[in-house]
Design an enzyme around this catalytic site. Structure first.
Site, PDB file in Angstrom:
ATOM      1  N   HIS A 105      -1.278 -20.012 -27.990  1.00  0.00           N
ATOM      2  CA  HIS A 105      -2.458 -19.442 -27.334  1.00  0.00           C
ATOM      3  C   HIS A 105      -2.285 -17.931 -27.055  1.00  0.00           C
ATOM      4  O   HIS A 105      -2.977 -17.102 -27.625  1.00  0.00           O
ATOM      5  CB  HIS A 105      -2.708 -20.130 -25.987  1.00  0.00           C
ATOM      6  CG  HIS A 105      -2.811 -21.616 -26.034  1.00  0.00           C
ATOM      7  ND1 HIS A 105      -3.878 -22.282 -26.598  1.00  0.00           N
ATOM      8  CD2 HIS A 105      -1.982 -22.578 -25.557  1.00  0.00           C
ATOM      9  CE1 HIS A 105      -3.697 -23.586 -26.467  1.00  0.00           C
ATOM     10  NE2 HIS A 105      -2.571 -23.797 -25.848  1.00  0.00           N
TER      11      HIS A 105
HETATM   12  O1  RIB Z   1      -4.992 -23.133 -21.892  1.00  0.00           O
HETATM   13  C1  RIB Z   1      -3.911 -22.396 -22.399  1.00  0.00           C
HETATM   14  C2  RIB Z   1      -3.510 -21.318 -21.454  1.00  0.00           C
HETATM   15  O2  RIB Z   1      -3.094 -21.902 -20.224  1.00  0.00           O
HETATM   16  C3  RIB Z   1      -2.298 -20.495 -21.937  1.00  0.00           C
HETATM   17  O3  RIB Z   1      -2.376 -19.195 -21.435  1.00  0.00           O
HETATM   18  C4  RIB Z   1      -1.141 -21.220 -21.324  1.00  0.00           C
HETATM   19  O4  RIB Z   1      -0.006 -20.363 -21.134  1.00  0.00           O
HETATM   20  C5  RIB Z   1      -1.709 -21.600 -19.996  1.00  0.00           C
HETATM   21  O5  RIB Z   1      -1.603 -20.459 -19.126  1.00  0.00           O
END
Ligand code: RIB
Ligand code: CA
Length: 313
Positions: free
Chosen positions: A243
């Site tokens: 992500h």
């Molecule tokens: O939903 C994914 C996000 O939430 C990413 O930034 C992960 O590190 C958590 O913070």
């Protein structure tokens, strides 16, 4: 080309760690002015510790790391140990940090930096809940117009939610903060689950990280070995979705990403859809577009960039 000045606001988190490593490995394109920790994946004491662990893993202990908000603006903190493990960086066995936290609150660092740097020259890169950013905007409204751009990981539209049926974790944890940021008028590039779920660390890609043989490459492979089990079990996907590294990769190679300029509003009233990013993808309202909402990427190009940069550490 001058390096882009950024502040990384983060809740490490294995994927945050990879995003930070990518930024620190790319000084030609990115100048990290500081890292601000926020409560999210794990409590603030751990995110502030993990941010320093990652800086030391990169061999960049001159980057100031500040602790920020330990709870959302008005809601109870929700964490994600079920995804990231109890330390937030489960996977590799990394030593506790020796570099200290920099004195002062993260919110004041954000405010002071935006006031000291020339207007329009600092990009904010939130990788977790938006509590620090929103608090800074509330405390010092004059800084809002000085922000060059916000490039954040958060939200979801076609991909729907990962922590509730409708909400992505970062936005869900502090929807009021997200509402402040998305209504701020700052240019925002959003990396939602719609794109990050296409940035999957397949076995081949993770083997390439491990084959680098350096500390960073091996640690990243061990992080994704741990981090992938949640998404593989839930989605049946081929590997961990990276992500947060989509944010720092965008700063280096925006051409790897495709999106659309649309209006996004945040649900802050209904508990059923709390934290949903309501993207007007088809332009069916007269709401003013306020974000570039990214929907796809060149995944092979993304992983080639990431692998090449990790090799530098
Ligand atoms: O939903 C994914 C996000 O939430 C990413 O930034 C992960 O590190 C958590 O913070
Ligand atoms: Ca994160």
């Amino acid at each position: 080309m001058n390096a882009r000045k950024i502040i990384i606001d983060t809740d490490p988190g294995q994927d945050d760690a990879v995003a930070i490593l990518l930024a620190l490995a790319s000084p030609e394109e990115i100048e990290v002015l500081g890292i601000t920790a926020v409560a999210g994946n794990v409590p603030l004491s751990l995110t502030a510790k993990n941010a320093r662990i990652v800086c030391e893993l990169a061999g960049k202990t001159d980057v100031p790391v500040y602790a920020g908000c330990d709870a959302p603006l008005s809601r109870k903190l929700v964490t994600a140990e079920h995804v990231h493990g109890k330390t937030g960086l489960d996977g590799p066995d990394l030593p506790d940090p020796t570099m200290p936290l920099t004195h002062g609150h993260a919110v004041d660092f954000i405010i002071d930096t935006l006031r000291e740097q020339d207007a329009g020259t600092v990009t904010l890169c939130p990788l977790g809940p938006l509590t620090n950013i929103a608090t800074a905007f509330q405390k010092a409204p004059d800084i809002v117009s000085r922000v060059q751009e916000i490039v954040l990981m958060g939200g979801a539209y076609f991909e729907v939610g990962n922590i509730t049926p409708t909400a992505e974790f970062n936005i869900y944890v502090d929807p009021e903060a997200a509402d402040i940021v998305f209504k701020s008028g700052v240019d925002i590039v959003v990396m939602p689950l719609d794109v990050t779920h296409k940035a999957l660390v397949t076995k081949t890609r993770n083997d390439a990280f491990r084959a680098l043989g350096n500390q960073a490459g091996v640690a990243v492979a061990q992080m994704t070995d741990f981090f992938e089990r949640f998404d593989k079990e839930k989605y049946g996907s081929e590997g961990a979705p990276l992500h947060d590294p989509c944010v720092t990769a965008y700063l280096i190679r925006p051409d790897l990403f495709q999106g659309r300029h649309v209006n996004v509003e945040i649900e802050t009233a209904s508990e059923l859809t709390m934290g949903m990013t309501v993207a007007d993808w088809w332009g069916v309202t007269n709401r003013t577009p306020n974000t570039t909402f990214i929907g796809s990427l060149d995944a092979d190009g993304f992983f080639a960039l990431l692998t090449e940069r990790l090799a530098r550490l």
